[in-house]
Design an enzyme around this catalytic site. Structure first.
Site, PDB file in Angstrom:
ATOM      1  N   GLY A   1     -38.245  17.913 -75.372  1.00 22.72           N
ATOM      2  CA  GLY A   1     -39.266  17.755 -74.332  1.00 22.72           C
ATOM      3  C   GLY A   1     -40.508  18.563 -74.617  1.00 22.72           C
TER       4      GLY A   1
ATOM      5  NE  ARG B   1     -41.635  21.322 -65.497  1.00 21.46           N
ATOM      6  CZ  ARG B   1     -40.424  20.991 -65.060  1.00 21.46           C
ATOM      7  NH1 ARG B   1     -40.062  21.315 -63.841  1.00 21.46           N
ATOM      8  NH2 ARG B   1     -39.573  20.347 -65.845  1.00 21.46           N
TER       9      ARG B   1
ATOM     10  CE  LYS C   1     -38.456  23.837 -71.328  1.00 21.82           C
ATOM     11  NZ  LYS C   1     -38.265  23.244 -69.998  1.00 21.82           N
TER      12      LYS C   1
ATOM     13  CG  ASP D   1     -34.643  24.043 -69.990  1.00 21.40           C
ATOM     14  OD1 ASP D   1     -33.422  23.847 -69.869  1.00 21.40           O
ATOM     15  OD2 ASP D   1     -35.499  23.446 -69.311  1.00 21.40           O
TER      16      ASP D   1
ATOM     17  CE1 TYR E   1     -51.530  55.849 -94.654  1.00 20.92           C
ATOM     18  CE2 TYR E   1     -53.215  56.250 -96.307  1.00 20.92           C
ATOM     19  CZ  TYR E   1     -52.274  55.418 -95.730  1.00 20.92           C
ATOM     20  OH  TYR E   1     -52.069  54.170 -96.223  1.00 20.92           O
TER      21      TYR E   1
ATOM     22  CB  ALA F   1     -53.242  70.625 -91.209  1.00 26.14           C
TER      23      ALA F   1
HETATM   24  C1  UD1 Z   1     -32.857  18.464 -65.883  1.00 28.36           C
HETATM   25  C2  UD1 Z   1     -31.888  17.523 -65.150  1.00 28.36           C
HETATM   26  C3  UD1 Z   1     -31.623  18.103 -63.771  1.00 28.36           C
HETATM   27  C4  UD1 Z   1     -31.063  19.507 -63.908  1.00 28.36           C
HETATM   28  C5  UD1 Z   1     -31.970  20.401 -64.744  1.00 28.36           C
HETATM   29  C6  UD1 Z   1     -31.257  21.681 -65.062  1.00 28.36           C
HETATM   30  C7  UD1 Z   1     -32.240  15.241 -65.960  1.00 28.36           C
HETATM   31  C8  UD1 Z   1     -32.891  13.951 -65.687  1.00 28.36           C
HETATM   32  N1  UD1 Z   1     -32.460  16.207 -65.055  1.00 28.36           N
HETATM   33  O1  UD1 Z   1     -34.084  18.462 -65.171  1.00 28.36           O
HETATM   34  O2  UD1 Z   1     -30.707  17.283 -63.063  1.00 28.36           O
HETATM   35  O3  UD1 Z   1     -30.886  20.084 -62.624  1.00 28.36           O
HETATM   36  O4  UD1 Z   1     -32.272  19.756 -65.996  1.00 28.36           O
HETATM   37  O5  UD1 Z   1     -32.089  22.610 -65.698  1.00 28.36           O
HETATM   38  O6  UD1 Z   1     -31.539  15.350 -66.923  1.00 28.36           O
HETATM   39  N2  UD1 Z   1     -35.560  16.772 -73.090  1.00 28.36           N
HETATM   40  C9  UD1 Z   1     -35.502  16.065 -74.275  1.00 28.36           C
HETATM   41  N3  UD1 Z   1     -36.033  14.826 -74.325  1.00 28.36           N
HETATM   42  C10 UD1 Z   1     -36.616  14.230 -73.261  1.00 28.36           C
HETATM   43  C11 UD1 Z   1     -36.671  14.951 -72.046  1.00 28.36           C
HETATM   44  C12 UD1 Z   1     -36.127  16.225 -71.995  1.00 28.36           C
HETATM   45  O7  UD1 Z   1     -34.968  16.561 -75.278  1.00 28.36           O
HETATM   46  O8  UD1 Z   1     -37.066  13.089 -73.396  1.00 28.36           O
HETATM   47  C13 UD1 Z   1     -35.001  18.136 -73.048  1.00 28.36           C
HETATM   48  C14 UD1 Z   1     -36.038  19.192 -72.727  1.00 28.36           C
HETATM   49  O9  UD1 Z   1     -36.593  19.708 -73.933  1.00 28.36           O
HETATM   50  C15 UD1 Z   1     -35.222  20.239 -71.985  1.00 28.36           C
HETATM   51  C16 UD1 Z   1     -34.086  19.440 -71.363  1.00 28.36           C
HETATM   52  O10 UD1 Z   1     -34.052  18.186 -72.016  1.00 28.36           O
HETATM   53  O11 UD1 Z   1     -34.692  21.218 -72.829  1.00 28.36           O
HETATM   54  C17 UD1 Z   1     -34.274  19.232 -69.873  1.00 28.36           C
HETATM   55  O12 UD1 Z   1     -35.534  18.628 -69.629  1.00 28.36           O
HETATM   56  P1  UD1 Z   1     -36.426  19.075 -68.416  1.00 28.36           P
HETATM   57  O13 UD1 Z   1     -37.647  18.241 -68.405  1.00 28.36           O
HETATM   58  O14 UD1 Z   1     -36.575  20.535 -68.383  1.00 28.36           O
HETATM   59  O15 UD1 Z   1     -35.492  18.585 -67.202  1.00 28.36           O
HETATM   60  P2  UD1 Z   1     -35.466  19.128 -65.736  1.00 28.36           P
HETATM   61  O16 UD1 Z   1     -36.567  18.520 -64.971  1.00 28.36           O
HETATM   62  O17 UD1 Z   1     -35.354  20.592 -65.721  1.00 28.36           O
HETATM   63 CA    CA Z   2     -35.468  22.227 -67.268  1.00 29.51          CA
END
Ligand code: UD1
Ligand code: CA
Length: 452
Positions: A12, A16, A23, A103, A364, A378
């Site tokens: 992802g 944010r 991230k 994350d 130094y 010194a």
């Molecule tokens: C996600 C969950 C949510 C949960 C939360 C916990 C989904 C739809 N939602 O939401 O239910 O409560 O995590 O922290 O799963 N990522 C990818 N590819 C993508 C999208 C995301 O690899 O296309 C990865 C991101 O890098 C990240 C993780 O998936 O590490 C979660 O993505 P993020 O966008 O943070 O999901 P949340 O909105 O936190």
């Molecule tokens: Ca997340």
């Protein structure tokens, strides 16, 4: 856990975070976020980790090297879509797939082990890790009917009533491999154009599959880091974990909240760390040391019974019973042998300093090889850098050399054992053993004692 693999989602964008950097590479207590997740998975006994990368993939790949396998996801169409990209790397002999997000750095190996254990024992199709929280904002909410889990509703799609649910999805689950592989392609696009992994829960519920659940009383361990406020919150928790572990292992931390020790740093028993101190990177400190106050140590090895007081130590090695500071700096490539004394306003760089040598104040040493029992008075410095040629040269001070105050050593230059200089000497030529040199430029005026 031989029949299990872990898929960690890290493709992802991390919008944010408002960052150029991926991230999952943002650091907490000196270690990138995703490393905590990988380390927890591995210490839970799952050896194979498939990391799904996409956004800033090259950065992530370079940071993690061959510790994990990589699957690419491009474009990033949601967490379900991300898992699909990893499935070709999951063999049919694998029975369970642990899926988690990159994350959630606070997750502990014990919790993952418990989750996998429960999953295997219950033979559930899915075993989820959920958690209760006073602030469910942003998380998927767990929907239950008659206590059985029937689905997850994402923040964006939740009604006000659903938003009030205080049990949330940690984003960590175990799946039966066959079922997961078969059902992933059936996920449908959400209103936001993404394939949500979380929709698999409702699918399993419809099929009357067993959905098991390990519920944490406290979300802290499973908190997701989406922005820099959460990064700071998670880091604070990690810092306290490190402090607790150190204190329980016999290290005194005075006013611990002011002491910042990176994950992985080792400190021996009965060492006392004083306030305002940072100990970072790949650092080891021995027993019975006094470190701080106001000290910064990074990527260094410090022996036992040392004192480092209000000083900076970078990429250096310090043997036993050495004293440094206050207000001194050891730069990269410095080695201090046992019993060396470095006082205030002294700096050493890329230098090796022999046993019991003393360097009390305002001095130094750069690119120097210094023997034992040398006295650096010194104001003495090495002039190791020639600004005309841009070249750096070495200075050699053999055992028992004694420099007078304000000696300038114009490198390359060597002082043989027992040589001495008068105050204010500018040494441009080598000085033979046991001889006194004075002046500008310094010349030998007399023999000090009979050379051996
Ligand atoms: C996600 C969950 C949510 C949960 C939360 C916990 C989904 C739809 N939602 O939401 O239910 O409560 O995590 O922290 O799963 N990522 C990818 N590819 C993508 C999208 C995301 O690899 O296309 C990865 C991101 O890098 C990240 C993780 O998936 O590490 C979660 O993505 P993020 O966008 O943070 O999901 P949340 O909105 O936190
Ligand atoms: Ca997340």
């Amino acid at each position: 856990m031989q029949n299990s693999v872990a898929i960690i989602l890290a493709a992802g964008q991390g919008t944010r975070m408002k960052s150029k950097k991926s991230k999952v590479l943002h650091q907490l207590a000196g270690k990138p976020m995703v490393r905590y997740v990988i380390d927890a998975v591995k210490s839970a006994g799952v050896e194979r980790v498939i990391l799904v990368i996409g956004h800033e993939a090259e950065q992530v790949r370079q940071h993690l090297g061959d510790n994990v396998e990589f699957a690419s996801q491009s474009p990033q169409l949601g967490t379900g879509h991300a898992v699909i990209q990893a499935m070709p790397w999951v063999g049919d002999e694998v029975e369970n797939v642990l899926v988690m997000c990159g994350d959630t750095p606070l997750i502990r190996a014990e919790t993952l082990r418990a989750l996998l254990g429960q999953h295997m024992e219950s033979r559930a199709t899915i075993t989820m890790l959920t958690a209760r929280t006073d602030n469910p904002q942003g998380y998927g909410r767990i929907m239950r009917v008659d206590r059985a889990i029937v689905g997850i509703v994402e923040q964006g799609a939740a009604s006000d009533e659903q938003k009030a649910i205080d049990e949330v999805n940690s984003g960590i689950y175990c799946f039966q491999t066959g079922w997961l592989r078969d059902r992933l392609p059936r996920l449908e696009k959400s209103a936001r154009g993404e394939y949500y992994l979380t929709d698999l829960i409702a699918m399993a519920a419809h099929e009357n599959r067993t959905i098991a659940c390990l519920a944490l009383d406290d979300l802290a361990e499973a908190m997701g880091v989406n922005d820099r406020v959460q990064l700071a919150e998670a880091e604070a928790i990690l810092r306290w974990r490190v402090r607790r572990t150190l204190m329980l292992s016999g290290v005194t931390l005075m006013e611990p909240s002011t002491i910042f020790v990176d994950d992985g740093v080792e400190i021996g028993r009965d060492t006392v760390v004083y306030p305002g101190t940072f100990i970072k990177g790949d650092t080891t400190i021995g027993e019975d040391c006094a470190i701080g106050p106001n000290t910064y140590i990074v990527d260094s090895t410090i022996g036992s019974a040392c004192t480092v007081f209000a000083s900076v130590v970078e990429n250096s090695t310090v043997d036993d019973r050495v004293s440094v500071g206050p207000f001194s700096r050891l730069r990269a490539g410095t080695h201090l042998a046992a019993d060396v004394y470095i006082g205030n306003f002294a700096e050493a760089k890329n230098s090796s300093i022999g046993q019991a040598t003393k360097m009390h104040h305002f001095s130094y040493l750069g690119d120097a090889t210094v023997g034992s029992r040398v006295n650096i008075a010194a104001g003495s410095i090495t002039c190791n850098f020639d600004s005309e040629t841009g070249k750096k040269s070495r200075t050699v001070l053999e055992d028992d050399v004694a420099l007078g105050s304000d000696t300038l050593l114009v490198a390359p230059v060597a002082l043989a054992h027992g040589a001495a200089t008068g105050a204010g000497s500018v040494v441009t030529r080598d000085i033979p053993a046991d001889s006194l040199a004075v002046g500008v430029p310094a010349r030998v005026v007399r023999k000090l004692r009979k050379s051996k």
